[in-house]
Design an enzyme around this catalytic site. Structure first.
Site, mmCIF file in Angstrom:
data_model
loop_
_atom_site.group_PDB
_atom_site.id
_atom_site.type_symbol
_atom_site.label_atom_id
_atom_site.label_comp_id
_atom_site.label_asym_id
_atom_site.label_seq_id
_atom_site.Cartn_x
_atom_site.Cartn_y
_atom_site.Cartn_z
ATOM 1 N N GLU A 275 0.824 -1.218 0.000
ATOM 2 C CA GLU A 275 0.000 0.000 0.000
ATOM 3 C C GLU A 275 0.854 1.263 0.000
ATOM 4 O OE1 GLU A 275 -3.738 -1.569 2.723
ATOM 5 O OE2 GLU A 275 -2.049 -0.589 3.696
ATOM 6 N N PRO A 276 1.676 1.474 -1.001
ATOM 7 C CA PRO A 276 2.525 2.669 -1.001
ATOM 8 C C PRO A 276 1.736 3.927 -1.318
ATOM 9 C CG PRO A 276 2.771 1.485 -3.056
ATOM 10 C CD PRO A 276 1.853 0.650 -2.197
ATOM 11 N N GLY A 277 2.019 4.981 -0.595
ATOM 12 C CA GLY A 277 1.429 6.279 -0.897
ATOM 13 C C GLY A 277 2.550 7.223 -1.279
ATOM 14 N N ARG A 278 3.296 7.648 -0.242
ATOM 15 C CA ARG A 278 4.360 8.642 -0.405
ATOM 16 C C ARG A 278 5.357 8.287 -1.511
ATOM 17 N NH1 ARG A 278 6.054 11.565 4.222
ATOM 18 N NH2 ARG A 278 5.073 9.874 5.383
ATOM 19 N N ARG A 314 2.964 19.803 6.736
ATOM 20 C CA ARG A 314 3.993 18.858 7.195
ATOM 21 C C ARG A 314 5.149 19.511 7.964
ATOM 22 N NH1 ARG A 314 6.789 15.768 4.781
ATOM 23 N NH2 ARG A 314 6.337 13.940 6.035
ATOM 24 N N TYR A 318 5.132 17.946 11.672
ATOM 25 C CA TYR A 318 6.144 16.899 11.944
ATOM 26 C C TYR A 318 7.567 17.442 11.945
ATOM 27 C CZ TYR A 318 2.228 14.354 9.742
ATOM 28 O OH TYR A 318 0.994 13.884 9.367
ATOM 29 N N CYS A 352 -1.554 33.430 10.972
ATOM 30 C CA CYS A 352 -1.267 34.084 12.247
ATOM 31 C C CYS A 352 -0.853 33.087 13.322
ATOM 32 C CB CYS A 352 -2.487 34.872 12.683
ATOM 33 S SG CYS A 352 -2.915 36.067 11.436
ATOM 34 N N GLU A 353 0.242 32.410 13.083
ATOM 35 C CA GLU A 353 0.801 31.471 14.064
ATOM 36 C C GLU A 353 2.311 31.457 13.865
ATOM 37 O OE1 GLU A 353 -0.803 28.165 15.488
ATOM 38 O OE2 GLU A 353 -2.809 28.415 14.645
ATOM 39 N N TYR A 381 0.676 13.961 0.996
ATOM 40 C CA TYR A 381 0.234 14.595 2.238
ATOM 41 C C TYR A 381 0.418 16.113 2.165
ATOM 42 C CZ TYR A 381 0.546 9.688 3.343
ATOM 43 O OH TYR A 381 0.400 8.332 3.287
HETATM 44 N N1 LLP Z 1 -1.608 1.903 4.414
HETATM 45 C C1 LLP Z 1 -2.173 2.380 5.540
HETATM 46 C C2 LLP Z 1 -3.078 1.521 6.298
HETATM 47 C C3 LLP Z 1 -1.866 3.679 5.986
HETATM 48 O O1 LLP Z 1 -2.416 4.127 7.099
HETATM 49 C C4 LLP Z 1 -0.974 4.492 5.228
HETATM 50 C C5 LLP Z 1 -0.637 5.846 5.661
HETATM 51 C C6 LLP Z 1 -0.442 3.959 4.040
HETATM 52 C C7 LLP Z 1 -0.777 2.662 3.676
HETATM 53 C C8 LLP Z 1 0.492 4.736 3.145
HETATM 54 O O2 LLP Z 1 1.682 5.062 3.778
HETATM 55 P P1 LLP Z 1 2.888 5.727 2.916
HETATM 56 O O3 LLP Z 1 3.352 4.720 1.904
HETATM 57 O O4 LLP Z 1 2.367 6.942 2.275
HETATM 58 O O5 LLP Z 1 3.905 6.050 3.945
HETATM 59 N N2 LLP Z 1 0.571 12.594 7.029
HETATM 60 C C9 LLP Z 1 1.811 11.878 7.286
HETATM 61 C C10 LLP Z 1 1.731 10.428 6.843
HETATM 62 C C11 LLP Z 1 0.560 9.692 7.439
HETATM 63 C C12 LLP Z 1 0.444 8.287 6.902
HETATM 64 C C13 LLP Z 1 -0.890 7.709 7.201
HETATM 65 N N3 LLP Z 1 -1.059 6.372 6.750
HETATM 66 C C14 LLP Z 1 2.967 12.619 6.611
HETATM 67 O O6 LLP Z 1 2.723 13.668 6.012
HETATM 68 O O7 LLP Z 1 4.117 12.199 6.710
#
Ligand code: LLP
Length: 424
Positions: A275-278, A314, A318, A352-353, A381
């Site tokens: 499940e890659p996102g980033r 971000r 973080y 304003c922060e 993100y």
């Molecule tokens: N699968 C599940 C169940 C997840 O909760 C997530 C991300 C992913 C896959 C994808 O993860 P990735 O490959 O993108 O790392 N807002 C934060 C990241 C929060 C991630 C939430 N879950 C940031 O900006 O770093």
């Protein structure tokens, strides 16, 4: 890997489009810019890296969910990891197939479970025994069977920021081994449920394959234990979380992860889901902004820009590092030493922060009011976490394909925001 964002002839380009003053005049700032080629390339790189396994990539929609982006990924064959009914609707609206959707997330509401069942998604990644009981009742009421993969919390430390660690026992996600064992043992009492697999997702922006290996060393024996109980465990979802390098703006780690993970899974009877996102979206997008003011206070120099924490949260949430560099430059910042980069400045937004910054203590060349800056690796993100704080409209999203620029979400106006209140 060549980046889709390159400095050529003194100006940043996205694919074949010059991000110059005219571009900023036409589309305005702040704005997110995505490269279609980069989304495709990052998906294909991961697909190739894991080609030694029977693996399916489920793009994590939450990282960048614009309909046009989802369409690009659907076209290259991606499946989708979603976390809400809204994200299911996005995938379907983008032309994605319900049978390619897996639905995770703590706290799914009954109406979301019912909606997903009606749409006949591929399966649910459930996060608790109560969720399974609710899903069982809804499925029976509808005369359906819900395909379920159970999210387990393997209690490993992925060594990432504490807000994005998800697989330690102090986190709210999934079930621990004991709870998992109890739940699977109840399979005969849950006739609306068909248990099909195990899911783990240990965190995000992970730099090292070791925690994945550790998680698998715990998950695999458990999966076999379940098969021995007579359960037809077909799927092993190893989650996302593959980190990128925000300094060099590269996705270097996917290959290393695949090399470490493949030997463990090669001879296993499971279909592997990722499940890659980033690692797909981050380096496929930038945020562009313009300098609106310049001032100093004590030893600090502030570049005040028109993008803030409302556009990209971000850095302040973080303390994340995003490369920031002028759109007009002879050299890419990766090729410069710290001293060559210029004097120090805090790049701050209009909100304003005091926590409203994109980068603190950065070395940047001298800038004038009106000059453009790119905030890199902002595809993941970024827009999806934008807000209307200070009644600022969300920025537009632009998708570039070769020499073509398409506005895939227009800039939000104040009227857009007020409408919901006026209609109330
Ligand atoms: N699968 C599940 C169940 C997840 O909760 C997530 C991300 C992913 C896959 C994808 O993860 P990735 O490959 O993108 O790392 N807002 C934060 C990241 C929060 C991630 C939430 N879950 C940031 O900006 O770093």
């Amino acid at each position: 890997m060549t980046s889709a964002f390159n400095y050529r002839n003194g100006t940043l380009h996205c694919e074949d489009v010059k991000i110059d003053r005219d571009f900023l005049e036409t589309y305005g700032t702040p704005a997110y810019i995505y490269s279609k080629a980069a989304f495709r390339q990052h998906y294909n790189t991961l697909k190739t890296a894991f080609s030694g396994l029977d693996a399916q990539i489920c793009y994590s929609v939450k990282s960048c969910s614009n309909l046009s982006v989802l369409k690009v990924l659907a076209e290259v064959g991606s499946h989708f990891d979603v976390v809400s009914a809204g994200e299911i609707e996005r995938v379907l609206t983008a032309g994605g197939d319900a049978q390619k959707i897996v639905f995770a997330g703590v706290g799914k509401r009954d109406d979301e479970l019912a909606y997903a069942l009606e749409k006949d998604i591929h399966h649910f990644n459930v996060e608790s025994a109560r969720e399974v009981e609710r899903l069982n009742a809804i499925a029976l009421e509808k005369g359906k069977k819900a395909r379920v993969v159970v999210r387990l919390n393997p209690d490993v430390d992925p060594k990432t920021h504490r807000y994005i660690t998800t697989g330690k026992d102090e986190n709210k996600f999934g079930l621990n081994w004991e709870q998992g064992r109890v739940l699977f043992a109840r399979h005969q009492e849950l006739p609306g449920i068909e248990f099909q697999g195990i899911h783990t997702h240990i965190g995000s922006q992970i730099q090292d394959a070791k925690p994945y290996v550790q998680a698998l060393e715990r998950t695999l024996p458990f999966a076999h234990e379940l098969r021995a109980m007579g359960l037809d465990i077909k799927y092993l979802n190893i989650g996302g979380g593959y980190g990128i390098d925000y300094k060099t703006r590269t996705n270097a780690v996917a290959d290393d992860f695949a090399k470490a993970i493949t030997p463990l899974l090669k001879n296993e009877p499971f279909k592997i889901l990722l499940e890659p996102g980033r690692s797909i979206s981050a380096n496929a997008g930038i945020l562009v902004t313009r300098v609106t003011d310049i001032k100093s206070s004590g030893s600090r120099r502030f570049l005040i820009v028109d993008a803030g924490m409302n556009d990209l949260i971000r850095p302040c949430l973080y303390e994340a590092y995003h490369e920031i560099w002028p759109l007009v430059s002879e050299t890419d910042p990766v090729n410069l030493t710290e001293d060559e980069r210029g004097p120090h400045a805090d790049v701050v937004g209009p909100i304003c922060e005091s926590g409203d910054f994109l980068g603190l203590n950065r070395r940047l060349p001298g800038m004038e009011i009106g000059d453009g800056l790119a905030v890199f690796s902002a595809g993941a993100y970024g827009f999806v976490m934008a807000s209307n704080y200070n009644t600022r409209g969300k920025p537009p999203e632009l998708l570039i394909d070769g020499a073509e620029v398409k506005v895939v979400r227009r800039r939000e106006t104040v009227e857009d925001q007020l409408r919901l209140e006026l209609e109330a």
